[in-house]
Write an enzyme that holds these catalytic residues in place. Structure first.
Site: not given
Length: 627
Positions: A194, A199-201, A416-417
């Site tokens: 992943g 959240g693997k650990t 620009h925005e």
């Protein structure tokens, strides 16, 4: 480094103390009442000495008044006759000698001190640990038992499918006979794959916490050291320790540090990392099997792992821990919100909807940033406004209100925005515009932030074409309304060109070239993918690819220009609102697009008043229209 000097100082102090003690043992003690030999003879002749105890050449005398004195004889052969002549009682004792053990210890003390200093420095080179300089091959795995591992599945949210996949491991560790009586066997290894921060650990810790079994944790880089063969020895030692505590779990984080494909690269030789991998392969499923030991590994680079590591019997199962969807993000937020006092108006579902693509670690950081914003304002509770500020900071960058920017540059940034935002509002299938600001954030002088209404997993052709047009809106607004071009659109052009190139060469979204991948072999030499890279396109095909890319860009550039020229009043109104308030939200943008006067900003979102020269010079306007 400080600990090293501290330990060295302790060793030196101990050595000095021991040397002082041994010198005291080795030095002949002289009593306080010592006297010269000539004076001692005079005292004898005067009759003031009543008794003498002779220990070698040391004379311990007692005077007639009971006082004790000590003298040293130079080897006088007439001493005894003189003592007898003047009536002195004589007692002779052998000279006291130090014990043989003490003599050996004193003579060998310098050598022992040198050995001690050598051991100390070797321990520092190896990072300390049990066994010191002789612990090279010892595993660095840290063991957590059920008493100090309190993480359970209740602490893991946003990855329900992954939790279901690994729940079988918990059932097996609790009741192995349930599976064994039917002839089944639990996977020997589980590879968690992943993105970083998903959240693997944490999920691996939760497995150990639920099963109430020992949990050995180690990083892939902990196996490799400066000494040859250390990695393989540590793998052996780790499995030996695990066998003593079976059933148990071994968790190897970032396994790609030692599990990369063998034989990769241009060079040969005996690679230390390959030895470590070979030993790991043997321990997981070699001639001697290990029962009751489950190996869980985590990586975000499964593509570089050795195929032998991924085969059934070693890592039998791959569990994908994906980025959470909207429901998963809401659950994760609720888990982290337990740790901070939140106000009653905070709604995790609204925050989750506004944070697409966030990982679990990102959401934890979001809650922490919101708590910090509340603390700066001396609030007792973290409210929704704090979460909104934290989200803007993470997604758009921190505000740089101290940056000095001229009125002309500020107006150019506002146009620009506005160009980005108006094009985005007018095109179908475009993500809704969430917020537009001309306050410098991060590396950008202005930001147009779009948020999708729902999580997207694939993008259609019309959506990508609209994204290209939106990216061109900023530069076109500068040309049409300011009659100038600035360097602020450089990043917009890079992203638009890359998007058009991918549509042509990777996604098969053009009729002229069809559903075929055009591009160079991108195999990485040192991952063993390909030793040579070659072009798989002819010159004529490359020219056709360039022609298609140019057609898409020109087409969408023209579309964006027409939209802005036909809606000049909306661009002007949005620019005026930005120059007045610096930041406008979705409600104000909708008012402008409907031809209404934009409502004033909410009180909690009103930026502090700043002078026009409140920004720093020298930076070119840059728009970041969020995909």
């Amino acid at each position: 480094m400080n600990n090293m000097f501290k330990n060295l100082a302790i060793w030196l102090v101990i050595g000095l103390v021991l040397m002082t003690v041994f010198n005291q043992f080795n030095t002949r003690q002289v009593a306080q009442g010592s006297m010269e030999y000539s004076q001692f003879i005079e005292e004898v002749k005067s009759g003031r000495i009543s008794k003498v105890v002779m220990e070698g050449r040391t004379l311990k005398a007692t005077t007639s008044e009971g006082k004790r004195v000590t003298s040293y004889s130079p080897g006088d052969i007439w001493l005894v006759s003189d003592l007898l002549k003047y009536g002195v009682k004589i007692e002779a004792k052998p000279e006291e000698e130090p014990s043989m053990l003490m003599s050996i210890f004193v003579s060998w003390f310098p050598m022992l001190l040198l050995i001690g200093v050598w051991v100390f420095f070797m321990r520092q080179m190896q990072g300390g640990g049990k066994g010191g300089a002789f612990s090279f091959g010892k595993s660095k795995a840290r063991m957590l038992d059920d008493s100090n591992n309190t993480v359970t599945f209740a602490d893991v949210a946003g990855c329900d499918e992954a939790k279901e996949e690994v729940s079988e491991l918990v059932d097996f560790l609790r009741d192995p006979s349930k599976f064994q009586k039917l002839g089944g066997r639990i996977p020997k290894g589980v590879l968690m794959v992943g993105n970083p921060g998903t959240g693997k650990t944490l999920l691996a810790k939760a497995i150990a916490g639920e099963a109430k079994v020992p949990f050995f944790s180690i990083s892939g880089s902990d196996f490799v050291e400066m000494f040859v063969g250390v990695g393989a020895a540590r793998v052996r030692d780790m499995f030996e320790n695990a066998k003593k505590h079976a059933p148990c779990i071994i968790f190897i984080d970032e396994i790609d540090a030692v599990g990369r494909q063998r034989g990769a690269g241009l060079g040969g030789g005996n690679d230390e990392r390959e030895q470590t991998l070979n030993q790991l392969l043997v321990e997981m499923d070699g001639f001697e099997g290990h029962t009751g030991i489950i190996v869980i590994a985590a990586t975000n680079r499964p593509d570089v792992l050795d195929p032998a590591l991924l085969r059934p019997g070693r890592f039998d199962r791959q569990v994908v821990v994906p980025l959470p969807d909207i429901r998963g993000r809401e659950e994760i937020l609720k888990v982290h919100m337990r740790k901070v006092p939140v106000d009653g108006d905070v709604r995790a579902d609204i925050i989750a909807r506004g944070t697409p693509g966030f990982s679990g670690a990102d959401l934890a950081n979001l809650v922490n940033e919101a708590a910090l914003f509340a603390a700066r304002s001396n609030k007792r509770l973290v409210d929704m406004d704090d979460f909104e500020k934290a989200k803007d900071k993470i997604m758009m960058g921190a505000e740089r209100r101290s940056m000095v920017m001229s009125e002309d540059e500020k107006r150019n940034t506002a146009y620009h925005e506005s160009g980005h935002a108006v094009v985005a509002k007018l095109l179908p299938k475009a993500d809704p515009v969430h917020k537009v600001t001309i306050i410098p954030r991060g590396r950008a002088l202005g930001v147009t932030m779009q948020l999708p209404e729902e999580d997207r997993y694939a993008y259609d052709r019309e959506y990508l074409m609209n994204r290209i047009a939106i990216l061109f809106g900023g530069r076109i607004a500068e040309e049409v309304f300011m009659n100038q071009m600035t360097t602020g659109a450089s990043n917009d052009f890079e992203r638009a060109t890359q998007m058009a190139r991918d549509m042509v060469t990777r996604y098969g979204m053009t009729d002229a070239l069809g559903p075929m991948v055009y591009g160079e072999n991108e195999g990485e030499v040192f991952l063993g993918r390909s030793v040579t890279t070659h072009k798989n396109m002819s010159e004529a095909t490359m020219q056709l690819v360039d022609k298609e890319i140019r057609r898409i860009i020109d087409q969408q550039y023209g579309l964006a220009r027409k939209l802005l020229e036909d809606n000049r009043d909306k661009v002007e109104a949005m620019t005026a609102a930005l120059l007045e308030w610096e930041t406008i939200d979705a409600e104000q943008i909708n008012d402008i697009m409907e031809g209404k006067t934009p409502r004033p900003p909410k009180a909690t979102q009103t930026p502090p008043k700043s002078s026009p020269d409140n920004n720093s010079p020298g930076a070119a306007p840059s728009a970041a229209a969020t995909a």
